[in-house]
Design a protein around this motif. Structure first.
Motif, PDB file in Angstrom:
ATOM      1  N   THR A 401       0.726  -1.338   0.003  1.00 16.94           N
ATOM      2  CA  THR A 401      -0.384   0.453  -0.022  1.00 16.94           C
ATOM      3  C   THR A 401       0.726   1.302   0.304  1.00 16.94           C
ATOM      4  O   THR A 401       1.616   1.691   0.908  1.00 16.94           O
ATOM      5  CB  THR A 401      -1.187   0.212   0.839  1.00 16.94           C
ATOM      6  OG1 THR A 401      -1.655  -1.045   1.412  1.00 16.94           O
ATOM      7  CG2 THR A 401      -1.745   1.335   1.101  1.00 16.94           C
ATOM      8  N   SER A 427      -7.094  -0.880 -12.355  1.00 24.19           N
ATOM      9  CA  SER A 427      -5.880  -1.613 -12.019  1.00 24.19           C
ATOM     10  C   SER A 427      -5.465  -1.055 -13.392  1.00 24.19           C
ATOM     11  O   SER A 427      -5.579  -1.294 -14.241  1.00 24.19           O
ATOM     12  CB  SER A 427      -6.068  -3.047 -11.651  1.00 24.19           C
ATOM     13  OG  SER A 427      -6.171  -3.748 -12.337  1.00 24.19           O
ATOM     14  N   ARG A 431      -0.494  -1.601 -11.173  1.00 22.81           N
ATOM     15  CA  ARG A 431      -0.857  -0.812  -9.719  1.00 22.81           C
ATOM     16  C   ARG A 431      -2.862  -1.269  -9.683  1.00 22.81           C
ATOM     17  O   ARG A 431      -2.849  -1.423 -10.184  1.00 22.81           O
ATOM     18  CB  ARG A 431      -1.128   0.420  -9.891  1.00 22.81           C
ATOM     19  CG  ARG A 431       0.129   1.941  -9.759  1.00 22.81           C
ATOM     20  CD  ARG A 431      -0.055   3.576 -10.086  1.00 22.81           C
ATOM     21  NE  ARG A 431      -1.011   3.001 -11.628  1.00 22.81           N
ATOM     22  CZ  ARG A 431      -1.160   4.658 -11.976  1.00 22.81           C
ATOM     23  NH1 ARG A 431      -1.371   5.682 -11.121  1.00 22.81           N
ATOM     24  NH2 ARG A 431      -1.998   4.168 -13.590  1.00 22.81           N
ATOM     25  N   HIS A 433      -5.836  -0.424  -7.204  1.00 25.71           N
ATOM     26  CA  HIS A 433      -6.468   0.480  -6.755  1.00 25.71           C
ATOM     27  C   HIS A 433      -7.737   0.118  -6.228  1.00 25.71           C
ATOM     28  O   HIS A 433      -9.209  -0.484  -7.322  1.00 25.71           O
ATOM     29  CB  HIS A 433      -7.347   1.823  -7.835  1.00 25.71           C
ATOM     30  CG  HIS A 433      -7.973   3.349  -7.093  1.00 25.71           C
ATOM     31  ND1 HIS A 433      -8.252   4.250  -7.911  1.00 25.71           N
ATOM     32  CD2 HIS A 433      -8.196   3.747  -6.086  1.00 25.71           C
ATOM     33  CE1 HIS A 433      -8.692   5.416  -7.249  1.00 25.71           C
ATOM     34  NE2 HIS A 433      -8.543   4.570  -5.428  1.00 25.71           N
ATOM     35  N   GLU A 451     -10.058   4.062   0.681  1.00 24.60           N
ATOM     36  CA  GLU A 451      -9.317   4.385  -0.596  1.00 24.60           C
ATOM     37  C   GLU A 451      -8.247   4.147  -0.935  1.00 24.60           C
ATOM     38  O   GLU A 451      -7.188   4.461   0.311  1.00 24.60           O
ATOM     39  CB  GLU A 451      -9.152   5.739  -1.116  1.00 24.60           C
ATOM     40  CG  GLU A 451      -9.703   5.880  -2.865  1.00 24.60           C
ATOM     41  CD  GLU A 451      -9.931   6.720  -3.292  1.00 24.60           C
ATOM     42  OE1 GLU A 451      -9.773   6.938  -4.915  1.00 24.60           O
ATOM     43  OE2 GLU A 451     -10.501   8.126  -2.249  1.00 24.60           O
ATOM     44  N   HIS A 452      -7.234   2.961  -1.251  1.00 26.50           N
ATOM     45  CA  HIS A 452      -5.929   2.285  -1.257  1.00 26.50           C
ATOM     46  C   HIS A 452      -5.914   1.965  -2.816  1.00 26.50           C
ATOM     47  O   HIS A 452      -6.253   2.000  -3.010  1.00 26.50           O
ATOM     48  CB  HIS A 452      -5.945   1.464  -0.518  1.00 26.50           C
ATOM     49  CG  HIS A 452      -6.839   1.302   1.159  1.00 26.50           C
ATOM     50  ND1 HIS A 452      -6.236   2.023   2.118  1.00 26.50           N
ATOM     51  CD2 HIS A 452      -8.165   0.552   0.967  1.00 26.50           C
ATOM     52  CE1 HIS A 452      -6.722   1.634   2.889  1.00 26.50           C
ATOM     53  NE2 HIS A 452      -8.115   1.360   2.558  1.00 26.50           N
ATOM     54  N   MET A 453      -3.842   2.948  -2.450  1.00 31.69           N
ATOM     55  CA  MET A 453      -3.771   2.799  -3.967  1.00 31.69           C
ATOM     56  C   MET A 453      -2.056   1.940  -3.481  1.00 31.69           C
ATOM     57  O   MET A 453      -1.611   1.845  -2.393  1.00 31.69           O
ATOM     58  CB  MET A 453      -3.483   4.058  -4.507  1.00 31.69           C
ATOM     59  CG  MET A 453      -1.457   3.955  -5.937  1.00 31.69           C
ATOM     60  SD  MET A 453      -3.368   3.430  -6.984  1.00 31.69           S
ATOM     61  CE  MET A 453      -4.032   4.186  -7.530  1.00 31.69           C
ATOM     62  N   LYS A 487     -18.153   5.222  -9.392  1.00 30.20           N
ATOM     63  CA  LYS A 487     -16.976   5.462  -8.765  1.00 30.20           C
ATOM     64  C   LYS A 487     -17.950   6.749  -7.334  1.00 30.20           C
ATOM     65  O   LYS A 487     -17.333   8.263  -7.749  1.00 30.20           O
ATOM     66  CB  LYS A 487     -15.670   6.191  -9.887  1.00 30.20           C
ATOM     67  CG  LYS A 487     -15.518   4.871 -10.144  1.00 30.20           C
ATOM     68  CD  LYS A 487     -14.587   5.979 -10.676  1.00 30.20           C
ATOM     69  CE  LYS A 487     -13.710   4.883 -11.216  1.00 30.20           C
ATOM     70  NZ  LYS A 487     -14.279   4.066 -12.647  1.00 30.20           N
TER      71      LYS A 487
END
Length: 500
Positions: A401, A427, A431, A433, A451-453, A487
């Motif tokens: 992360t 994605s 990456r 998301h 929310e995570h990348m 979204k």
């Protein structure tokens, strides 16, 4: 590694403090239990103990428990033991009663059913007298609360077979316990002998007005009791010997054993005056708390200590924490595995959790870092779904992360049931998301979003690399299925951005 035996049906004879503890541990391990106890209050008592045990296990073990076993109340010993794979006797400590009950158990038990006695000090050889098949009786002496403390002392009598000892160890390991087999039988075994030595001295200290019961308990719980919880006696004293270890400790402090400090070979007369003194001081120490309330406090404290020990030794556990890790693995193997959700155009329900008391902040609400913990576990659940499991990580690749955005929408309090959903926002080869929503499982109230990348990395090279193979294919399937999902807010927002 010693083996475990997973039994399907057990019988418990006696539902006092120890017997009820056995019932709770067996039920929570997914084993059906037939219980016989002539006490008309047995059902009420079992219900209270099982509530405390369930509360403790839900706090101790982070993953959902497997389905609990089914409890039935038998109307006789014969009805309780008839179909049991294993029988635990926990009746009062009277040799004549034990012999009579064991005879009744044998009359209707299956020939292959092992019998364990919870006696705190009677010799198994004495209890075996009169049994038709004495070879299958073992002493299995636990410690209260049985549903939390993992130790069980296993003691064989003169007629006990080696096979029965081995079977007993496997059965108790199968319900998350740590059996210690004594080399030969001795009255009161090991644990109670050690406790009795301390108890005798404590009684004299109260009798002679050296200290009150509360002061003695404080001396134990604020000092050596903490050491004993994770290192026991001998290893604690090894450290006390400094770099020279146990030999130096024995040379320095061994001569003290000959000094007349203690009264270990004597015990004060428990006359009415001493009993009144101890009882009055104990009542004052309880400060109005009921026994059930004290049990809940004790269990919560034990859970905290055991969880801390489970996190030691690089997560493999230390002391009782090792048994927590072993119990987690045992229960995970018995938990029904739900089918993996197929890629579809709905967020994935991948995680359930319970808000524990130590997740609460000074405002009475779930604290921020616990939300991040739940969100992190939801991310881990999705990664496992696409194949990023222990084997994948051991092979040198994983997802890290690199950015997170937590928003608070509501409040969670101790005991609340939580559920999460996970959406793949996007994605590419390097990456991933993700967007998670945390809700109250009962009311449906939205409590938080995350929310995570994440970056796919080569762990050895410490750099981002494209994901390949089966993991890439599974990820692409979920990303495609979620591509049409809205979204929703707050996806893509920066911290503090206005919504209107």
């Amino acid at each position: 590694m010693p083996s475990e035996t997973i039994i399907a049906r057990a019988a418990c004879i006696g539902a006092g403090v120890i017997g009820a503890g056995w019932v709770a541990r067996l039920l929570l391990s997914g084993i059906d239990v037939a219980l016989f106890d002539p006490d008309p209050q047995a059902g009420r008592k079992i219900e209270a103990v099982l509530a405390n045990a369930t509360h403790a296990w839900q706090r101790l073990l982070p993953q959902p428990l497997p389905p609990a076993g089914r409890l039935t109340f038998a109307t006789s010993i014969a009805a309780a033991v008839r179909d049991a794979d294993f029988i635990q006797e926990s009746v009062p400590e009277r040799l004549d009663l034990k012999r009579r009950i064991l005879a009744e158990i044998e009359a209707d038990a299956r020939p292959d059913a092992l019998i364990g006695s919870s006696t705190s000090g009677l010799l198994p050889s004495d209890m075996q007298a009169g049994m038709r098949e004495p070879g299958r009786l073992v002493v299995a002496h636990p410690f209260n609360p049985v549903y939390l403390l993992p130790l069980v002392e296993i003691v064989g009598g003169k007629a006990t077979t080696k096979e029965a000892i081995a079977r007993a160890g496997a059965i108790y390991r199968g319900i998350g316990m740590r059996p210690v087999v004594l080399r030969r039988e001795i009255e009161a075994f090991v644990g109670d002998r050690l406790l009795e030595a301390l108890w005798r001295e404590a009684l004299w200290l109260v009798h002679d007005d050296i200290a009150s019961v509360e002061e003695i308990d404080d001396i134990i719980r604020f000092s050596f009791g903490l050491r004993w919880a994770q290192m026991g006696l001998f290893q604690t004293y090894r450290i006390a010997g400094g770099e020279a270890g146990m030999r130096h400790f024995l040379a320095q402090f061994g001569p003290c054993l000959a000094w007349p400090w203690t009264k270990l070979t004597d015990v004060p007369d428990l006359d009415e005056a001493l009993i009144d003194k101890i009882a009055a001081q104990s009542d004052a120490q309880a400060n109005g708390l009921s026994v059930r309330a004290l049990e809940r406090i004790r269990d919560d404290n034990l859970v905290g200590i055991m969880k801390a020990l489970a996190a030691q030794n690089e997560g493999r556990g230390w002391g009782a924490g090792q048994e927590v890790r072993a119990l987690e693995a045992l229960l995970a193997a018995r938990r029904p595995v739900p089918p993996s959700p197929s890629p579809s155009d709905v967020p994935l329900p991948l995680l359930a959790a319970t808000v524990e008391p130590d997740w609460i902040d000074y405002n009475g609400h779930m604290t921020e870092h616990r939300y991040l913990q739940v969100l992190g576990e939801a991310t881990d659940a999705f990664l496992r779904l696409i194949g990023v499991d222990k084997a994948y990580v051991a092979g040198g690749h994983s997802y890290y992360t690199v950015e997170s955005h937590l928003t608070h929408k509501g409040q969670a309090r101790a005991g609340d049931q939580l559920t999460t959903t996970t959406q793949v926002v996007g994605s590419d080869p390097k990456r991933l998301h993700l967007f998670h929503k945390v809700s109250n499982a009962v009311t449906g109230e939205l409590l938080a979003t995350g929310e995570h990348m994440l970056l796919h990395v080569d762990s050895g090279a410490a750099k981002a690399v494209p994901v390949e193979g089966a993991v890439a294919e599974r990820l692409a399937a979920y990303a495609t299925a979620h591509a049409a999902l809205q979204k929703e807010c707050p996806i893509g927002r920066h911290v503090g951005q206005r919504t209107g």
